[in-house]
Design a protein around this motif. Structure first.
Motif, mmCIF file in Angstrom:
data_model
loop_
_atom_site.group_PDB
_atom_site.id
_atom_site.type_symbol
_atom_site.label_atom_id
_atom_site.label_comp_id
_atom_site.label_asym_id
_atom_site.label_seq_id
_atom_site.Cartn_x
_atom_site.Cartn_y
_atom_site.Cartn_z
ATOM 1 N N VAL A 76 -30.909 -28.672 -34.301
ATOM 2 C CA VAL A 76 -31.099 -27.247 -34.577
ATOM 3 C C VAL A 76 -32.572 -26.897 -34.400
ATOM 4 O O VAL A 76 -33.453 -27.613 -34.895
ATOM 5 C CB VAL A 76 -30.644 -26.893 -36.003
ATOM 6 C CG1 VAL A 76 -30.788 -25.391 -36.249
ATOM 7 C CG2 VAL A 76 -29.206 -27.340 -36.240
ATOM 8 N N LEU A 126 -24.919 -23.626 -40.960
ATOM 9 C CA LEU A 126 -26.355 -23.414 -40.828
ATOM 10 C C LEU A 126 -26.942 -22.753 -42.069
ATOM 11 O O LEU A 126 -28.018 -23.116 -42.535
ATOM 12 C CB LEU A 126 -26.647 -22.563 -39.595
ATOM 13 C CG LEU A 126 -26.406 -23.233 -38.237
ATOM 14 C CD1 LEU A 126 -26.532 -22.208 -37.114
ATOM 15 C CD2 LEU A 126 -27.354 -24.391 -38.015
ATOM 16 N N TYR A 145 -30.735 -19.026 -34.819
ATOM 17 C CA TYR A 145 -30.886 -20.463 -34.611
ATOM 18 C C TYR A 145 -30.431 -20.835 -33.202
ATOM 19 O O TYR A 145 -29.590 -20.165 -32.601
ATOM 20 C CB TYR A 145 -30.014 -21.247 -35.601
ATOM 21 C CG TYR A 145 -30.380 -21.108 -37.049
ATOM 22 C CD1 TYR A 145 -31.072 -22.127 -37.705
ATOM 23 C CD2 TYR A 145 -30.024 -19.984 -37.774
ATOM 24 C CE1 TYR A 145 -31.392 -22.029 -39.041
ATOM 25 C CE2 TYR A 145 -30.348 -19.860 -39.113
ATOM 26 C CZ TYR A 145 -31.032 -20.895 -39.756
ATOM 27 O OH TYR A 145 -31.347 -20.792 -41.082
ATOM 28 N N VAL A 163 -28.606 -24.113 -31.534
ATOM 29 C CA VAL A 163 -27.982 -25.405 -31.795
ATOM 30 C C VAL A 163 -27.717 -26.075 -30.458
ATOM 31 O O VAL A 163 -27.301 -25.435 -29.496
ATOM 32 C CB VAL A 163 -26.681 -25.264 -32.610
ATOM 33 C CG1 VAL A 163 -26.989 -24.838 -34.026
ATOM 34 C CG2 VAL A 163 -25.732 -24.265 -31.979
ATOM 35 N N VAL A 205 -27.194 -30.655 -37.975
ATOM 36 C CA VAL A 205 -26.028 -30.327 -38.781
ATOM 37 C C VAL A 205 -24.834 -31.100 -38.253
ATOM 38 O O VAL A 205 -24.762 -31.434 -37.068
ATOM 39 C CB VAL A 205 -25.718 -28.817 -38.774
ATOM 40 C CG1 VAL A 205 -26.821 -28.030 -39.447
ATOM 41 C CG2 VAL A 205 -25.486 -28.312 -37.354
#
Length: 415
Positions: A368, A391, A401, A403, A379
């Protein structure tokens, strides 16, 4: 910004800010004079394998710039320090781990300091004293704990924090609350750096024949406070440095002490010291992940001309990315759908592949980043997980974010 531009911007951010190297193992070291190192630096100490690096925690010491990695030639703590346990801790680590592993140390230590100097909130009560002491504190910006955290966060951009070594207690030899105060410092480090619950903390005994030998009674109590606390023995060290203080080790004892720290660290970490497959895209272990607050700022538009093609082939981790049901991945309720970047439409379309979804139909882990490219951690998602909820639970903050797993990346808005 349109969806395609967002995907391209995400790719450029990822390329500009590479994830931390899982094979660069970083250790924090802090304490008082024995962690500073008081042993004479001899010829054998003046060269070192480049796999062993130190981050400069003070500015302009031997020409080193604050926050930069350098070959770990002593002194490692500050310009007043000499040879200490961190020197041969690092040398022993690179000798005994796989040759693909690099080791870095971040050393912050102040001679004569009380454990209170590393208090997150009350350190100012311990910054005054004789001029030489004040000078050493000021070399760390007046806040040694703050400098340790600042440098550690910077180091997390490059590698993974594996453990902590510690030598302090002579000043607090008669303080029965010292073990609890040490535990508070450790807890703050773990919290402030977003580390996991498995970071080992190795505390070295003081000189058994020294004037502060009683501190070993306190040190012996540390393992009772945490499963992560271990004691490194000073047994057999009895020469004492001839400086009239009767608390410091000799150069040879510092070398041996560093070796003992390393051997204990290797024993404790075990398989966690195995090198990561440099050809894989495994996430950085959670115990090393930074939990930096996430910015909600949008990315700057990026031209597609600056994006280098990347293969959209399988990641090699048992997940068939090409055959996944991209349209049915449940990314949770992210508001206006900004996170729903188009899935890959063909294996040859690298841009679409990179901007596609990244959730496995079974379970997977993902690195992330924030929208400035700073690595935040990783995660773990399961088939019934909503990524936005995961998140939010992991980083406790709304925002935007990125990912990423392998060549696949997705932009997710967390409300």
């Amino acid at each position: 910004m349109n969806i395609k531009a967002l995907g391209l911007a995400a790719l450029v951010v990822s390329a500009a800010y590479a994830a931390p190297d899982p094979n660069f193992h970083i250790y924090l070291a802090f304490g008082q004079s024995n962690m500073e190192g008081q042993g004479n630096i001899e010829q054998q100490d003046k060269s070192v394998d480049k796999r062993f690096q130190m981050m400069a925690t003070v500015d302009n010491c031997n020409g080193r710039k604050l926050g930069t990695w350098n070959d770990a030639i002593p002194p490692l703590a500050n310009c007043a320090s000499k040879l200490g346990p961190s020197d041969y801790f690092g040398r022993t680590m690179i000798e005994k781990v796989d040759e693909s592993i690099k080791v870095g140390v971040i050393v912050v230590a102040v001679a004569g300091c009380d454990i209170g100097l590393f208090s997150k909130d009350n350190y100012r009560n311990y910054t005054g004293g004789q001029s030489w002491y004040t000078d050493r504190v000021n070399a760390y910006g007046g806040n040694p704990y703050g400098r340790l955290i600042e440098m550690a966060k910077k180091a997390q951009q490059d590698g993974v924090i594996k453990g902590i070594i510690f030598h302090q207690g002579e000043t607090n030899a008669g303080d029965g609350n010292w073990p609890n105060n040490v535990k508070k410092v450790y807890d703050n480090i773990i919290s402030d750096l977003g580390l996991g619950s498995d970071i080992p903390f190795l505390a070295g005994e003081v000189l058994r024949s020294g004037s502060s030998a009683g501190a070993n009674n306190n040190i012996a109590k540390l393992p009772q406070l945490s499963k992560n606390f271990y004691v490194v023995s000073s047994e057999g060290f009895n020469q004492a440095l001839g400086d009239g203080q009767n608390v410091h080790f000799t150069s040879q004892e510092y070398r041996e002490f560093g070796k003992r720290y390393a051997e204990k660290m290797i024993e404790v970490l075990g398989d966690k010291l195995k090198p990561a497959n440099s050809g894989s895209n495994d996430p950085v272990p959670e115990s090393s992940a930074a939990a930096t607050p996430v910015s909600s700022a949008a990315t700057t538009p990026v031209s597609s001309a600056s994006v280098a093609p990347v293969s959209s082939s399988s990641s090699g981790h048992g997940f068939d990315w090409g055959n996944m049901d991209w349209g049915n991945m449940d990314w949770g309720n992210t508001g206006n759908g900004e996170s729903n970047i188009n899935p890959p439409v063909a294996t040859g379309d690298s841009t679409q592949a990179i901007s596609g979804s990244v959730v496995s139909v079974k379970a997977a882990s993902f690195n992330v980043f924030d929208m400035q490219g700073r690595y935040l951690g990783f995660v773990k998602l399961t088939s019934d997980a909503h990524v936005s909820e995961v998140l939010k639970a992991r980083f406790h903050k709304s925002g935007i974010y990125l990912v990423k797993r392998g060549n696949f990346m997705k932009r997710v808005v967390v409300r």
